[in-house]
Design a protein around this motif. Structure first.
Motif, PDB file in Angstrom:
ATOM      1  N   ARG A  64     -23.970 -25.488   9.056  1.00 31.05           N
ATOM      2  CA  ARG A  64     -24.960 -25.698  10.092  1.00 31.05           C
ATOM      3  C   ARG A  64     -24.370 -26.701  11.068  1.00 31.05           C
ATOM      4  NH1 ARG A  64     -30.842 -28.471   9.882  1.00 31.05           N
ATOM      5  NH2 ARG A  64     -31.378 -27.916  12.034  1.00 31.05           N
ATOM      6  N   ILE A  65     -24.519 -26.443  12.370  1.00 33.17           N
ATOM      7  CA  ILE A  65     -23.969 -27.338  13.386  1.00 33.17           C
ATOM      8  C   ILE A  65     -25.102 -27.767  14.316  1.00 33.17           C
ATOM      9  CG2 ILE A  65     -22.234 -27.582  15.214  1.00 33.17           C
ATOM     10  CD1 ILE A  65     -21.040 -24.895  13.847  1.00 33.17           C
ATOM     11  N   ILE A  66     -25.218 -29.070  14.505  1.00 31.47           N
ATOM     12  CA  ILE A  66     -26.319 -29.598  15.313  1.00 31.47           C
ATOM     13  C   ILE A  66     -25.770 -30.528  16.390  1.00 31.47           C
ATOM     14  CG2 ILE A  66     -28.532 -30.833  15.259  1.00 31.47           C
ATOM     15  CD1 ILE A  66     -28.371 -30.407  12.116  1.00 31.47           C
ATOM     16  N   LEU A  67     -26.202 -30.294  17.637  1.00 27.23           N
ATOM     17  CA  LEU A  67     -25.878 -31.202  18.746  1.00 27.23           C
ATOM     18  C   LEU A  67     -27.079 -32.131  18.924  1.00 27.23           C
ATOM     19  CD1 LEU A  67     -23.973 -31.881  21.218  1.00 27.23           C
ATOM     20  CD2 LEU A  67     -25.419 -30.301  22.532  1.00 27.23           C
ATOM     21  N   THR A  68     -26.814 -33.440  18.949  1.00 25.37           N
ATOM     22  CA  THR A  68     -27.908 -34.422  19.025  1.00 25.37           C
ATOM     23  C   THR A  68     -27.686 -35.418  20.146  1.00 25.37           C
ATOM     24  OG1 THR A  68     -28.211 -34.312  16.622  1.00 25.37           O
ATOM     25  CG2 THR A  68     -29.159 -36.224  17.730  1.00 25.37           C
ATOM     26  N   TYR A  69     -28.750 -35.681  20.912  1.00 25.48           N
ATOM     27  CA  TYR A  69     -28.775 -36.801  21.856  1.00 25.48           C
ATOM     28  C   TYR A  69     -29.749 -37.838  21.326  1.00 25.48           C
ATOM     29  CZ  TYR A  69     -30.200 -39.800  25.643  1.00 25.48           C
ATOM     30  OH  TYR A  69     -30.509 -40.923  26.378  1.00 25.48           O
ATOM     31  N   LYS A  70     -29.353 -39.110  21.324  1.00 30.62           N
ATOM     32  CA  LYS A  70     -30.275 -40.194  20.976  1.00 30.62           C
ATOM     33  C   LYS A  70     -30.346 -41.175  22.125  1.00 30.62           C
ATOM     34  CE  LYS A  70     -29.329 -40.119  15.996  1.00 30.62           C
ATOM     35  NZ  LYS A  70     -30.249 -40.572  14.940  1.00 30.62           N
ATOM     36  N   GLY A  71     -31.569 -41.603  22.463  1.00 30.73           N
ATOM     37  CA  GLY A  71     -31.751 -42.615  23.501  1.00 30.73           C
ATOM     38  C   GLY A  71     -31.598 -44.010  22.917  1.00 30.73           C
ATOM     39  N   ALA A  72     -31.764 -45.010  23.759  1.00 29.20           N
ATOM     40  CA  ALA A  72     -31.640 -46.403  23.320  1.00 29.20           C
ATOM     41  C   ALA A  72     -32.783 -46.766  22.375  1.00 29.20           C
ATOM     42  CB  ALA A  72     -31.663 -47.338  24.526  1.00 29.20           C
ATOM     43  N   LYS A  73     -32.555 -47.746  21.510  1.00 28.64           N
ATOM     44  CA  LYS A  73     -33.597 -48.205  20.583  1.00 28.64           C
ATOM     45  C   LYS A  73     -34.798 -48.735  21.362  1.00 28.64           C
ATOM     46  CE  LYS A  73     -30.390 -50.481  17.913  1.00 28.64           C
ATOM     47  NZ  LYS A  73     -29.190 -49.688  18.142  1.00 28.64           N
ATOM     48  N   LEU A  74     -36.002 -48.487  20.836  1.00 31.82           N
ATOM     49  CA  LEU A  74     -37.224 -48.752  21.585  1.00 31.82           C
ATOM     50  C   LEU A  74     -37.964 -50.018  21.164  1.00 31.82           C
ATOM     51  CD1 LEU A  74     -38.635 -45.097  21.763  1.00 31.82           C
ATOM     52  CD2 LEU A  74     -37.536 -46.396  23.602  1.00 31.82           C
ATOM     53  N   ASP A  75     -37.554 -50.644  20.062  1.00 28.14           N
ATOM     54  CA  ASP A  75     -38.202 -51.905  19.681  1.00 28.14           C
ATOM     55  C   ASP A  75     -37.174 -52.847  19.081  1.00 28.14           C
ATOM     56  OD1 ASP A  75     -37.685 -51.230  17.051  1.00 28.14           O
ATOM     57  OD2 ASP A  75     -39.775 -50.961  16.462  1.00 28.14           O
ATOM     58  N   GLY A  76     -37.656 -54.007  18.587  1.00 32.08           N
ATOM     59  CA  GLY A  76     -36.726 -55.021  18.100  1.00 32.08           C
ATOM     60  C   GLY A  76     -36.551 -55.057  16.587  1.00 32.08           C
ATOM     61  N   VAL A  77     -37.303 -54.221  15.853  1.00 31.54           N
ATOM     62  CA  VAL A  77     -37.212 -54.292  14.390  1.00 31.54           C
ATOM     63  C   VAL A  77     -36.681 -53.031  13.721  1.00 31.54           C
ATOM     64  CG1 VAL A  77     -39.009 -56.041  14.081  1.00 31.54           C
ATOM     65  CG2 VAL A  77     -39.655 -53.634  14.113  1.00 31.54           C
ATOM     66  N   SER A  78     -36.880 -51.883  14.374  1.00 32.46           N
ATOM     67  CA  SER A  78     -36.478 -50.611  13.753  1.00 32.46           C
ATOM     68  C   SER A  78     -35.354 -49.970  14.573  1.00 32.46           C
ATOM     69  CB  SER A  78     -37.682 -49.669  13.677  1.00 32.46           C
ATOM     70  OG  SER A  78     -38.033 -49.248  14.979  1.00 32.46           O
ATOM     71  N   LYS A  79     -35.014 -48.715  14.191  1.00 34.20           N
ATOM     72  CA  LYS A  79     -34.001 -47.979  14.960  1.00 34.20           C
ATOM     73  C   LYS A  79     -34.667 -46.834  15.731  1.00 34.20           C
ATOM     74  CE  LYS A  79     -29.861 -47.449  12.859  1.00 34.20           C
ATOM     75  NZ  LYS A  79     -29.828 -46.157  13.482  1.00 34.20           N
ATOM     76  N   THR A  80     -35.961 -47.038  16.022  1.00 33.56           N
ATOM     77  CA  THR A  80     -36.750 -46.003  16.687  1.00 33.56           C
ATOM     78  C   THR A  80     -36.186 -45.645  18.065  1.00 33.56           C
ATOM     79  OG1 THR A  80     -38.698 -46.680  15.478  1.00 33.56           O
ATOM     80  CG2 THR A  80     -39.068 -45.485  17.549  1.00 33.56           C
ATOM     81  N   ARG A  81     -36.082 -44.357  18.332  1.00 32.48           N
ATOM     82  CA  ARG A  81     -35.501 -43.902  19.612  1.00 32.48           C
ATOM     83  C   ARG A  81     -35.844 -42.450  19.877  1.00 32.48           C
ATOM     84  NH1 ARG A  81     -29.468 -44.866  17.691  1.00 32.48           N
ATOM     85  NH2 ARG A  81     -29.309 -44.991  19.924  1.00 32.48           N
ATOM     86  N   LYS A  82     -35.675 -42.044  21.130  1.00 35.77           N
ATOM     87  CA  LYS A  82     -35.830 -40.629  21.456  1.00 35.77           C
ATOM     88  C   LYS A  82     -34.709 -39.847  20.782  1.00 35.77           C
ATOM     89  CE  LYS A  82     -36.679 -39.047  25.694  1.00 35.77           C
ATOM     90  NZ  LYS A  82     -36.672 -38.241  26.938  1.00 35.77           N
ATOM     91  N   GLU A  83     -35.033 -38.674  20.233  1.00 37.90           N
ATOM     92  CA  GLU A  83     -33.991 -37.848  19.614  1.00 37.90           C
ATOM     93  C   GLU A  83     -34.223 -36.392  19.998  1.00 37.90           C
ATOM     94  OE1 GLU A  83     -32.314 -38.097  15.271  1.00 37.90           O
ATOM     95  OE2 GLU A  83     -33.932 -36.643  15.265  1.00 37.90           O
ATOM     96  N   ILE A  84     -33.187 -35.763  20.500  1.00 40.46           N
ATOM     97  CA  ILE A  84     -33.276 -34.337  20.836  1.00 40.46           C
ATOM     98  C   ILE A  84     -32.167 -33.620  20.080  1.00 40.46           C
ATOM     99  CG2 ILE A  84     -33.288 -32.628  22.698  1.00 40.46           C
ATOM    100  CD1 ILE A  84     -33.775 -34.982  24.656  1.00 40.46           C
TER     101      ILE A  84
END
Ligand code: ATP
Ligand code: CA
Ligand code: CA
Length: 179
Positions: A64-84
């Motif tokens: 399986r091959i997946i192309l992923t874009y991740k945006g910048a982290k959105l807060d100061g405690v987690s690794k939360t971010r936009k993911e496509i």
């Protein structure tokens, strides 16, 4: 979608596995993930905290091959971010397209990931080559949704697993010394 994620360094998986059984988490899969991260010609993703990646996961004779874009982290405690994420059929051709428009392969990350499901969280036990053992807990949120409750729930789940320290906001690339 928004990837709500917290990563923690652990010394071994034995205690975590015991707790996962105790709380009734269900093992849903095992993946060998081979990642290539790319940097952009028009901005430095190490600076902007974005990521572009081709991931290969061997499965039933193919991969399986997946192309992923991740945006910048959105807060100061987690690794939360936009993911496509999007499935692609040919990793060499995908890499060649990116290469032709100026994107350069910046680093490789390889790991074995065992994935558990608990409520609506995915819990990953990651054995990362040259980096170490990590647990990641992830939930999905919608783009217009407040993700703070999801972050709190993730920390609650960590508590249930007996993990209250070792939280890590650096990426596997940064832990490898790439950033
Ligand atoms: P996933 O959760 O999607 O399975 P992962 O757990 O394998 O991914 P993470 O460490 O959570 O890996 O995320 C990948 C990270 O790599 C991102 O945080 C991103 O910011 C970082 N990254 C990507 N490109 C670069 C770069 N050129 N320099 C430094 N860091 C980068
Ligand atoms: Ca992650
Ligand atoms: Ca994730």
């Amino acid at each position: 979608m928004i990837e709500v994620e917290v990563k923690a360094h652990v010394t071994n998986f034995e205690d975590v596995k015991e707790k996962l059984t105790e709380i009734g988490a269900e093992k849903i899969g095992t993946e060998h993930q081979m990642d290539v991260y790319f940097n952009a010609p028009h901005r430095d993703f190490a600076q902007t905290d974005e990521a572009l990646r081709i991931r290969e996961i061997p499965e039933n004779g193919g991969k399986r091959i997946i192309l992923t874009y991740k945006g910048a982290k959105l807060d100061g405690v987690s690794k939360t971010r936009k993911e496509i994420e999007v499935d692609v059929s040919d990793s060499e051709k995908m890499a060649s397209i990116l290469g032709n428009i100026g994107f350069r392969a910046a680093a490789n990350v390889e790991k074995d990931r065992v994935i558990y499901l608990f409520n609506d969280s995915l819990i990953s036990l990651d054995q990362v080559k040259k980096v170490g053992s990590f647990v990641e807990i992830e939930k999905e949120a919608k783009e217009d949704e407040d993700f703070k409750d999801a972050v709190d729930e993730i920390f609650e789940t960590y508590k249930k697993l007996g993990i209250e320290e070792g939280f890590e906001r650096r990426s596997y690339l940064e832990l490898m010394g790439v950033k």
